[in-house]
Design a protein around this motif. Structure first.
Motif, PDB file in Angstrom:
ATOM      1  N   LEU A   1       0.829  -1.198   0.000  1.00 11.06           N
ATOM      2  CA  LEU A   1       0.000   0.000   0.000  1.00 11.06           C
ATOM      3  C   LEU A   1       0.866   1.251   0.000  1.00 11.06           C
ATOM      4  N   VAL A   2       1.952   1.216   0.725  1.00 13.04           N
ATOM      5  CA  VAL A   2       2.873   2.356   0.740  1.00 13.04           C
ATOM      6  C   VAL A   2       3.427   2.586  -0.665  1.00 13.04           C
ATOM      7  N   TYR A   3       3.847   1.528  -1.326  1.00 17.06           N
ATOM      8  CA  TYR A   3       4.342   1.665  -2.694  1.00 17.06           C
ATOM      9  C   TYR A   3       3.261   2.157  -3.633  1.00 17.06           C
ATOM     10  N   ALA A   4       2.033   1.684  -3.465  1.00 17.28           N
ATOM     11  CA  ALA A   4       0.944   2.093  -4.350  1.00 17.28           C
ATOM     12  C   ALA A   4       0.629   3.572  -4.211  1.00 17.28           C
ATOM     13  N   ILE A   5       0.881   4.140  -3.037  1.00  9.00           N
ATOM     14  CA  ILE A   5       0.582   5.550  -2.823  1.00  9.00           C
ATOM     15  C   ILE A   5       1.786   6.451  -3.101  1.00  9.00           C
ATOM     16  N   LEU A   6       2.985   5.994  -2.783  1.00 11.10           N
ATOM     17  CA  LEU A   6       4.156   6.854  -2.899  1.00 11.10           C
ATOM     18  C   LEU A   6       4.891   6.764  -4.227  1.00 11.10           C
ATOM     19  N   VAL A   7       4.803   5.640  -4.931  1.00 11.65           N
ATOM     20  CA  VAL A   7       5.547   5.497  -6.178  1.00 11.65           C
ATOM     21  C   VAL A   7       5.018   6.411  -7.291  1.00 11.65           C
ATOM     22  N   PRO A   8       3.700   6.566  -7.486  1.00  4.77           N
ATOM     23  CA  PRO A   8       3.253   7.461  -8.569  1.00  4.77           C
ATOM     24  C   PRO A   8       3.728   8.911  -8.441  1.00  4.77           C
TER      25      PRO A   8
END
Length: 129
Positions: free
Chosen positions: A92-99
């Motif tokens: 979830l952290v990657y899904a929110i911070l990567v974009p």
């Protein structure tokens, strides 16, 4: 794996695997108020530092670097603690911070490309009037 009388499967020589009961997920996670007050204090200090950049009259790249640094650190504290991102799953952290990071990378690429295009036009067409 062998079936048991209750319809569950168990590995030979091991205890049956039990699913967590309904009360396992019913409890909420409580964070100490000290953590929130500490983060609030750091946000106050960082905001004061960003205002001091203008108060002391810093200019140029130093000013922009410090303002952006304080802004990113404050945003990280807010997202990590107040939005509970520090306790979320990594996916979830990657899904929110990567974009947003990808957008910043693409903006940097476009900024580099715009300088190249501008200087190429100056070379071939001459300076504008």
């Amino acid at each position: 794996m062998v079936p048991t009388s209750a319809g569950r499967w168990k590995a030979r020589g091991r205890a049956p695997i039990e699913a967590p009961g309904p009360s396992a997920h019913a409890e909420g996670q409580q964070h100490p108020i000290k953590l929130y007050l500490l983060v609030w204090g750091w946000l106050f200090v960082l905001s004061t530092c960003s205002y001091l950049v203008d108060y002391f009259g810093l200019h140029g790249y130093v000013r922009w670097f410090l303002i952006l640094l304080f802004m990113i650190v404050k945003a990280g504290l807010i997202v990590g603690v107040f939005m509970h991102m520090a306790w979320e799953r990594l996916a979830l952290v990657y899904a929110i911070l990567v974009p947003p990071v990808a957008v910043l990378v693409f903006v940097a690429i476009m900024a580099f490309e715009s300088s190249y295009t501008y200087f190429t036009r100056i070379i071939f067409f001459g300076p504008g009037s």
